[in-house]
Motif scaffolding. Structure first.
Motif, PDB file in Angstrom:
ATOM      1  N   ILE A 175      74.675 -21.847   8.774  1.00  0.00           N
ATOM      2  CA  ILE A 175      75.240 -20.994   9.815  1.00  0.00           C
ATOM      3  C   ILE A 175      76.637 -20.512   9.439  1.00  0.00           C
ATOM      4  O   ILE A 175      77.033 -19.392   9.757  1.00  0.00           O
ATOM      5  CB  ILE A 175      75.277 -21.758  11.154  1.00  0.00           C
ATOM      6  N   ASP A 176      77.405 -21.379   8.765  1.00  0.00           N
ATOM      7  CA  ASP A 176      78.774 -20.995   8.400  1.00  0.00           C
ATOM      8  C   ASP A 176      78.799 -19.705   7.571  1.00  0.00           C
ATOM      9  O   ASP A 176      79.699 -18.876   7.721  1.00  0.00           O
ATOM     10  CB  ASP A 176      79.440 -22.127   7.614  1.00  0.00           C
ATOM     11  N   ALA A 177      77.810 -19.576   6.673  1.00  0.00           N
ATOM     12  CA  ALA A 177      77.771 -18.394   5.809  1.00  0.00           C
ATOM     13  C   ALA A 177      77.345 -17.137   6.563  1.00  0.00           C
ATOM     14  O   ALA A 177      77.456 -16.030   6.029  1.00  0.00           O
ATOM     15  CB  ALA A 177      76.819 -18.631   4.642  1.00  0.00           C
ATOM     16  N   LEU A 178      76.858 -17.309   7.807  1.00  0.00           N
ATOM     17  CA  LEU A 178      76.407 -16.156   8.592  1.00  0.00           C
ATOM     18  C   LEU A 178      77.522 -15.571   9.454  1.00  0.00           C
ATOM     19  O   LEU A 178      77.433 -14.412   9.858  1.00  0.00           O
ATOM     20  CB  LEU A 178      75.229 -16.589   9.485  1.00  0.00           C
ATOM     21  N   VAL A 179      78.567 -16.368   9.726  1.00  0.00           N
ATOM     22  CA  VAL A 179      79.587 -15.955  10.708  1.00  0.00           C
ATOM     23  C   VAL A 179      80.304 -14.678  10.280  1.00  0.00           C
ATOM     24  O   VAL A 179      80.344 -13.695  11.033  1.00  0.00           O
ATOM     25  CB  VAL A 179      80.591 -17.107  10.925  1.00  0.00           C
ATOM     26  N   LEU A 180      80.880 -14.676   9.105  1.00  0.00           N
ATOM     27  CA  LEU A 180      81.659 -13.511   8.678  1.00  0.00           C
ATOM     28  C   LEU A 180      80.803 -12.253   8.487  1.00  0.00           C
ATOM     29  O   LEU A 180      81.210 -11.168   8.929  1.00  0.00           O
ATOM     30  CB  LEU A 180      82.437 -13.838   7.400  1.00  0.00           C
ATOM     31  N   PRO A 181      79.629 -12.338   7.842  1.00  0.00           N
ATOM     32  CA  PRO A 181      78.792 -11.120   7.751  1.00  0.00           C
ATOM     33  C   PRO A 181      78.380 -10.585   9.122  1.00  0.00           C
ATOM     34  O   PRO A 181      78.400  -9.370   9.345  1.00  0.00           O
ATOM     35  CB  PRO A 181      77.575 -11.600   6.947  1.00  0.00           C
ATOM     36  N   ALA A 182      78.006 -11.491  10.040  1.00  0.00           N
ATOM     37  CA  ALA A 182      77.598 -11.039  11.373  1.00  0.00           C
ATOM     38  C   ALA A 182      78.768 -10.405  12.116  1.00  0.00           C
ATOM     39  O   ALA A 182      78.607  -9.377  12.792  1.00  0.00           O
ATOM     40  CB  ALA A 182      77.037 -12.221  12.170  1.00  0.00           C
ATOM     41  N   LEU A 183      79.960 -10.987  11.973  1.00  0.00           N
ATOM     42  CA  LEU A 183      81.135 -10.419  12.643  1.00  0.00           C
ATOM     43  C   LEU A 183      81.489  -9.056  12.055  1.00  0.00           C
ATOM     44  O   LEU A 183      81.848  -8.122  12.788  1.00  0.00           O
ATOM     45  CB  LEU A 183      82.320 -11.384  12.493  1.00  0.00           C
ATOM     46  N   THR A 184      81.377  -8.924  10.733  1.00  0.00           N
ATOM     47  CA  THR A 184      81.656  -7.635  10.088  1.00  0.00           C
ATOM     48  C   THR A 184      80.717  -6.552  10.599  1.00  0.00           C
ATOM     49  O   THR A 184      81.134  -5.421  10.871  1.00  0.00           O
ATOM     50  CB  THR A 184      81.502  -7.774   8.564  1.00  0.00           C
ATOM     51  N   LEU A 185      79.443  -6.897  10.725  1.00  0.00           N
ATOM     52  CA  LEU A 185      78.448  -5.926  11.193  1.00  0.00           C
ATOM     53  C   LEU A 185      78.575  -5.663  12.692  1.00  0.00           C
ATOM     54  O   LEU A 185      78.274  -4.560  13.166  1.00  0.00           O
ATOM     55  CB  LEU A 185      77.044  -6.453  10.863  1.00  0.00           C
ATOM     56  N   ALA A 186      79.045  -6.657  13.453  1.00  0.00           N
ATOM     57  CA  ALA A 186      79.093  -6.541  14.916  1.00  0.00           C
ATOM     58  C   ALA A 186      80.290  -5.720  15.410  1.00  0.00           C
ATOM     59  O   ALA A 186      80.194  -5.081  16.466  1.00  0.00           O
ATOM     60  CB  ALA A 186      79.135  -7.936  15.542  1.00  0.00           C
ATOM     61  N   LEU A 187      81.397  -5.735  14.682  1.00  0.00           N
ATOM     62  CA  LEU A 187      82.620  -5.105  15.196  1.00  0.00           C
ATOM     63  C   LEU A 187      82.455  -3.608  15.499  1.00  0.00           C
ATOM     64  O   LEU A 187      82.785  -3.169  16.608  1.00  0.00           O
ATOM     65  CB  LEU A 187      83.770  -5.339  14.212  1.00  0.00           C
TER      66      LEU A 187
END
Length: 315
Positions: A175-187
């Motif tokens: 899950i840790d590796a998903l946080v930054l990519p998901a946040l980048t795509l979500a912003l």
């Protein structure tokens, strides 16, 4: 209601057929020899012999008349058969299926974050009585939308990975590796949701029913979240269906920046090597995702506002 659903399903099927047809025309009617292009991309710089090129033309049906090619590929696509990859020889459906789960995981996480961030920002901006705070909150979505996705990703990696060491900079392990990519795509997606929803909330807040509800003793917070938010939700809900395609397109950039496996990485490789069957399969997948998301929104709208059932339009 049954007629409404039937019309939406027929429209979705028509859009899927149109997307496939446009993709076929673009990929197979562009100038040049597609077999030579595919061989040059997938066979180490175009070293294929004339006999091999002719065999590829026969294998992919390029020697057939164009209407025959179109009908053959369309019937195969209906059965889920998009051919085989020129690069790997793997079935295209299998190749996409193997990388679909990481991309679906990334897109789902990004959509949830976008709804929470965008919806929360819109509700807070429309609820506050402070004009300065409202202006400050409403200024954030345009700034977020204007920032390039790859730059945001690199900035988050620099801050949260290299400086603070909170999340890994790349990979898909946990899950840790998903946080930054998901946040980048979500912003950027959350910013678009916030812009539309905040405008709708501010307009709905001035309607007479709000005064009536407050006169009945309902608290300001209950009116805002229970009445105003529901009536202002339709434009934002419609836009969620439209941004489904942005999630898949954005994953191409995000998966490249964070070195994550997925449909984005597969697309980059297919475009680089001119692997036409894989490119067409990915494009059709994007169209199907877009159609499914909009069909789901169309079916959800009557539940949010019953007036949609009798033919009112919100375009």
């Amino acid at each position: 209601m049954t007629r409404y659903i039937g019309i939406r399903v027929l429209l979705a099927l028509a859009v899927a057929w149109a997307a496939y047809t446009v993709t076929f025309v673009i990929l197979y009617l562009i100038p040049g020899d597609p077999v030579s292009a595919m061989a040059a991309g997938g066979m180490d710089g175009g070293t294929a012999s004339a006999e091999r090129l002719e065999a590829l033309r026969e294998q992919y049906g390029f020697n057939d008349p164009l209407p025959v090619q179109y009908a053959t590929h369309l019937l195969a696509a209906v059965r889920g058969d998009f051919g085989v990859s020129v690069q790997t020889g793997q079935d295209v459906t299998t190749a996409i299926g193997q990388v679909l789960a990481p991309t679906a995981q990334l897109a789902s996480a990004a959509l949830v974050l976008a709804l929470l961030l965008g919806g929360g920002l819109a509700v807070a901006a429309s609820y506050t009585r402070s004009a300065r705070l409202r202006d400050l909150l409403l200024s954030l979505p345009p700034v977020s939308v204007s920032l390039p996705t790859f730059w945001v990703g690199l900035l988050l990696i620099q801050l949260f990975s290299f400086q603070l060491g909170l999340f890994p900079a790349m990979g898909d392990d946990g899950i840790d590796a998903l946080v930054l990519p998901a946040l980048t795509l979500a912003l950027p997606i959350g910013a678009m949701i916030a812009q539309v929803l905040a405008r709708s909330l501010l307009e709905a807040s001035g309607e007479p029913y709000v005064v009536t509800a407050r006169a009945k003793g309902i608290t300001r917070g209950a009116v805002h979240t229970g009445h105003v938010l529901r009536n202002a939700l339709l434009p934002a809900l419609t836009m969620v269906g439209l941004i489904a395609g942005n999630l898949l397109a954005g994953s191409v950039i995000v998966e490249t920046v964070f070195a994550r496996p997925g449909v984005g990485q597969l697309t980059v490789q297919a475009v680089t090597l001119q692997d036409l069957p894989v490119i067409q399969g990915v494009v059709v997948l994007g169209a199907v995702v877009f159609i499914a998301a909009n069909l789901a929104v169309d079916l959800l709208l009557p539940l949010v506002d019953p007036r949609v059932r009798v033919g009112h339009s919100y375009a």
